[in-house]
Design a protein around this motif. Sequence first.
Motif, PDB file in Angstrom:
ATOM      1  N   ASP A  36       0.821  -1.206   0.000  1.00 44.02           N
ATOM      2  CA  ASP A  36       0.000   0.000   0.000  1.00 44.02           C
ATOM      3  C   ASP A  36       0.859   1.261   0.000  1.00 44.02           C
ATOM      4  O   ASP A  36       0.329   2.375  -0.102  1.00 44.02           O
ATOM      5  CB  ASP A  36      -0.989   0.003   1.165  1.00 44.02           C
ATOM      6  N   GLN A  37       2.162   1.109   0.105  1.00 40.26           N
ATOM      7  CA  GLN A  37       3.079   2.243   0.001  1.00 40.26           C
ATOM      8  C   GLN A  37       3.737   2.314  -1.384  1.00 40.26           C
ATOM      9  O   GLN A  37       4.817   2.880  -1.548  1.00 40.26           O
ATOM     10  CB  GLN A  37       4.148   2.172   1.089  1.00 40.26           C
ATOM     11  N   MET A  38       3.060   1.761  -2.373  1.00 38.99           N
ATOM     12  CA  MET A  38       3.582   1.754  -3.736  1.00 38.99           C
ATOM     13  C   MET A  38       3.912   3.155  -4.269  1.00 38.99           C
ATOM     14  O   MET A  38       4.951   3.342  -4.917  1.00 38.99           O
ATOM     15  CB  MET A  38       2.606   1.051  -4.675  1.00 38.99           C
ATOM     16  N   PRO A  39       3.072   4.190  -4.042  1.00 44.79           N
ATOM     17  CA  PRO A  39       3.441   5.515  -4.565  1.00 44.79           C
ATOM     18  C   PRO A  39       4.810   5.989  -4.093  1.00 44.79           C
ATOM     19  O   PRO A  39       5.599   6.530  -4.882  1.00 44.79           O
ATOM     20  CB  PRO A  39       2.319   6.418  -4.043  1.00 44.79           C
ATOM     21  N   ALA A  40       5.115   5.772  -2.810  1.00 49.35           N
ATOM     22  CA  ALA A  40       6.421   6.170  -2.286  1.00 49.35           C
ATOM     23  C   ALA A  40       7.534   5.343  -2.920  1.00 49.35           C
ATOM     24  O   ALA A  40       8.615   5.866  -3.237  1.00 49.35           O
ATOM     25  CB  ALA A  40       6.450   6.012  -0.772  1.00 49.35           C
ATOM     26  N   ALA A  41       7.282   4.046  -3.119  1.00 46.42           N
ATOM     27  CA  ALA A  41       8.290   3.182  -3.730  1.00 46.42           C
ATOM     28  C   ALA A  41       8.569   3.604  -5.171  1.00 46.42           C
ATOM     29  O   ALA A  41       9.728   3.661  -5.606  1.00 46.42           O
ATOM     30  CB  ALA A  41       7.826   1.729  -3.681  1.00 46.42           C
ATOM     31  N   LEU A  42       7.519   3.902  -5.926  1.00 32.96           N
ATOM     32  CA  LEU A  42       7.697   4.327  -7.312  1.00 32.96           C
ATOM     33  C   LEU A  42       8.430   5.664  -7.392  1.00 32.96           C
ATOM     34  O   LEU A  42       9.238   5.888  -8.301  1.00 32.96           O
ATOM     35  CB  LEU A  42       6.343   4.424  -8.019  1.00 32.96           C
ATOM     36  N   ALA A  43       8.157   6.552  -6.441  1.00 37.37           N
ATOM     37  CA  ALA A  43       8.852   7.842  -6.421  1.00 37.37           C
ATOM     38  C   ALA A  43      10.342   7.636  -6.200  1.00 37.37           C
ATOM     39  O   ALA A  43      11.180   8.299  -6.838  1.00 37.37           O
ATOM     40  CB  ALA A  43       8.266   8.738  -5.341  1.00 37.37           C
ATOM     41  N   ARG A  44      10.699   6.735  -5.306  1.00 38.84           N
ATOM     42  CA  ARG A  44      12.119   6.454  -5.075  1.00 38.84           C
ATOM     43  C   ARG A  44      12.773   5.879  -6.325  1.00 38.84           C
ATOM     44  O   ARG A  44      13.901   6.245  -6.669  1.00 38.84           O
ATOM     45  CB  ARG A  44      12.275   5.469  -3.907  1.00 38.84           C
ATOM     46  N   LEU A  45      12.069   5.006  -7.010  1.00 40.75           N
ATOM     47  CA  LEU A  45      12.604   4.413  -8.232  1.00 40.75           C
ATOM     48  C   LEU A  45      12.762   5.477  -9.314  1.00 40.75           C
ATOM     49  O   LEU A  45      13.782   5.546 -10.000  1.00 40.75           O
ATOM     50  CB  LEU A  45      11.675   3.300  -8.710  1.00 40.75           C
ATOM     51  N   ARG A  46      11.748   6.328  -9.439  1.00 37.27           N
ATOM     52  CA  ARG A  46      11.776   7.383 -10.454  1.00 37.27           C
ATOM     53  C   ARG A  46      12.927   8.354 -10.211  1.00 37.27           C
ATOM     54  O   ARG A  46      13.548   8.843 -11.155  1.00 37.27           O
ATOM     55  CB  ARG A  46      10.432   8.126 -10.460  1.00 37.27           C
ATOM     56  N   ASN A  47      13.220   8.629  -8.956  1.00 37.75           N
ATOM     57  CA  ASN A  47      14.284   9.568  -8.594  1.00 37.75           C
ATOM     58  C   ASN A  47      15.656   8.904  -8.524  1.00 37.75           C
ATOM     59  O   ASN A  47      16.627   9.544  -8.117  1.00 37.75           O
ATOM     60  CB  ASN A  47      13.965  10.214  -7.247  1.00 37.75           C
ATOM     61  N   ARG A  48      15.728   7.644  -8.915  1.00 38.88           N
ATOM     62  CA  ARG A  48      16.979   6.873  -8.862  1.00 38.88           C
ATOM     63  C   ARG A  48      17.585   6.917  -7.459  1.00 38.88           C
ATOM     64  O   ARG A  48      18.788   7.095  -7.274  1.00 38.88           O
ATOM     65  CB  ARG A  48      17.974   7.382  -9.909  1.00 38.88           C
ATOM     66  N   ASP A  49      16.713   6.713  -6.479  1.00 37.66           N
ATOM     67  CA  ASP A  49      17.111   6.774  -5.078  1.00 37.66           C
ATOM     68  C   ASP A  49      17.208   5.373  -4.482  1.00 37.66           C
ATOM     69  O   ASP A  49      16.976   5.178  -3.292  1.00 37.66           O
ATOM     70  CB  ASP A  49      16.078   7.618  -4.304  1.00 37.66           C
ATOM     71  N   VAL A  50      17.523   4.385  -5.320  1.00 38.65           N
ATOM     72  CA  VAL A  50      17.545   2.998  -4.862  1.00 38.65           C
ATOM     73  C   VAL A  50      18.858   2.355  -5.285  1.00 38.65           C
ATOM     74  O   VAL A  50      19.126   2.207  -6.476  1.00 38.65           O
ATOM     75  CB  VAL A  50      16.364   2.191  -5.442  1.00 38.65           C
ATOM     76  N   ALA A  51      19.679   1.976  -4.324  1.00 38.21           N
ATOM     77  CA  ALA A  51      20.925   1.266  -4.603  1.00 38.21           C
ATOM     78  C   ALA A  51      20.658  -0.227  -4.506  1.00 38.21           C
ATOM     79  O   ALA A  51      20.910  -0.860  -3.487  1.00 38.21           O
ATOM     80  CB  ALA A  51      22.013   1.699  -3.625  1.00 38.21           C
ATOM     81  N   GLY A  52      20.116  -0.800  -5.561  1.00 40.40           N
ATOM     82  CA  GLY A  52      19.732  -2.202  -5.549  1.00 40.40           C
ATOM     83  C   GLY A  52      18.269  -2.359  -5.931  1.00 40.40           C
ATOM     84  O   GLY A  52      17.806  -1.772  -6.884  1.00 40.40           O
ATOM     85  N   LYS A  53      17.529  -3.165  -5.156  1.00 38.87           N
ATOM     86  CA  LYS A  53      16.151  -3.502  -5.490  1.00 38.87           C
ATOM     87  C   LYS A  53      15.214  -3.135  -4.337  1.00 38.87           C
ATOM     88  O   LYS A  53      15.568  -3.280  -3.168  1.00 38.87           O
ATOM     89  CB  LYS A  53      16.026  -4.998  -5.773  1.00 38.87           C
ATOM     90  N   LEU A  54      14.012  -2.701  -4.697  1.00 38.53           N
ATOM     91  CA  LEU A  54      12.934  -2.485  -3.737  1.00 38.53           C
ATOM     92  C   LEU A  54      11.934  -3.625  -3.844  1.00 38.53           C
ATOM     93  O   LEU A  54      11.526  -3.997  -4.949  1.00 38.53           O
ATOM     94  CB  LEU A  54      12.219  -1.161  -4.018  1.00 38.53           C
ATOM     95  N   ALA A  55      11.518  -4.155  -2.699  1.00 38.16           N
ATOM     96  CA  ALA A  55      10.496  -5.197  -2.669  1.00 38.16           C
ATOM     97  C   ALA A  55       9.265  -4.683  -1.938  1.00 38.16           C
ATOM     98  O   ALA A  55       9.375  -3.961  -0.941  1.00 38.16           O
ATOM     99  CB  ALA A  55      11.023  -6.449  -1.984  1.00 38.16           C
ATOM    100  N   LEU A  56       8.108  -5.039  -2.447  1.00 34.37           N
ATOM    101  CA  LEU A  56       6.808  -4.721  -1.825  1.00 34.37           C
ATOM    102  C   LEU A  56       6.205  -6.016  -1.303  1.00 34.37           C
ATOM    103  O   LEU A  56       6.158  -7.020  -2.013  1.00 34.37           O
ATOM    104  CB  LEU A  56       5.863  -4.072  -2.834  1.00 34.37           C
ATOM    105  N   THR A  57       5.754  -6.002  -0.047  1.00 36.52           N
ATOM    106  CA  THR A  57       5.188  -7.200   0.553  1.00 36.52           C
ATOM    107  C   THR A  57       3.662  -7.158   0.506  1.00 36.52           C
ATOM    108  O   THR A  57       3.055  -6.120   0.692  1.00 36.52           O
ATOM    109  CB  THR A  57       5.655  -7.356   2.009  1.00 36.52           C
TER     110      THR A  57
END
Length: 305
Positions: free
Chosen positions: A281-302
């Motif tokens: 349910d926090q997908m919008p925040a996760a997508l924002a991090r991905l869009r901003n290239r703020d992820v060193a590796g992978k993000l997982a959603l549970t």
Amino acid sequence: MRALIADSSAPGRLALREVPDPVPAPGEVLVAVRAFSLNRGELRMLGSAADGWRPGWDFAGVLQSDVEYGPRAGARVVGIRQSGTWAERVAVPVTWIAELPDGVSFAQAAALPTAGLTALRILRLGPAILGRRVLVTGASGGVGRFAIQLAHLGGADVTALVSSGSARATGLRELGADEVVSDVTRLRSRFDLVLESVGGDTLGRLVTMVDPQGTLVMFGNSSNQLTTFNVRDIYLDAAIRLQVFELFFGGDPFGRDLAYLVRLVAARKIDPQLAGELPWDQMPAALARLRNRDVAGKLALTVGD
């Protein structure tokens, strides 16, 4: 069941909706999803997708029925589909899943399929890598981090090319990079295998830096730029091979390679590079991090029970 679907009227063009349960076709099994990971390709497709499209490639979860000569119902598995894994349940070809060893979490497993399979399979397109010089561009991203680890594990001398000033480049030497470079013009040697995902001017320069009998594999274009180069710069004294790669092209099932990758994780020979784990349910925040290239590796959603 609930699933995330494209909706142009929703924030971020994505909405959680009730959809029909999947019905497995012959040769498919049903899996209750417990985690899925994000890929930049999904983000790009979501930007122009028609309403109702179901995104998602990677997933891990619990098998809902027995597999003949395979895992039983209740087994923990990891898998991949061409769409629709951002959901509570998925139907997937039985040859596209692998059982999880003890000690590998759903989130760790979900980080593997797209990025890990891409890294593994593009490395196979070049020469045997023991003692070879391998260059990985976009090395701080998901595929790049797996490629560094797998190339190092295979005995290669690995150079990682990253964006200048990228904060995500931290830790690449610990993953197995022998050298980390942020300026393509500072590369001096030729490489037996170049894994290239940047495109544009970077690709144009790198075609001249492949060993005369080496291979350059193109699997992305993060710069979104056209590439030009003078063929004369490479054809007079070389027999290099330019190879393209697309994960879902071809008929090789993914299950065996996924089983190999999760065994490496279980044995701590590679790290899944899980940079974060969030409820879906926090997908919008996760997508924002991905869009901003703020992820060193992978993000997982549970996904909850």
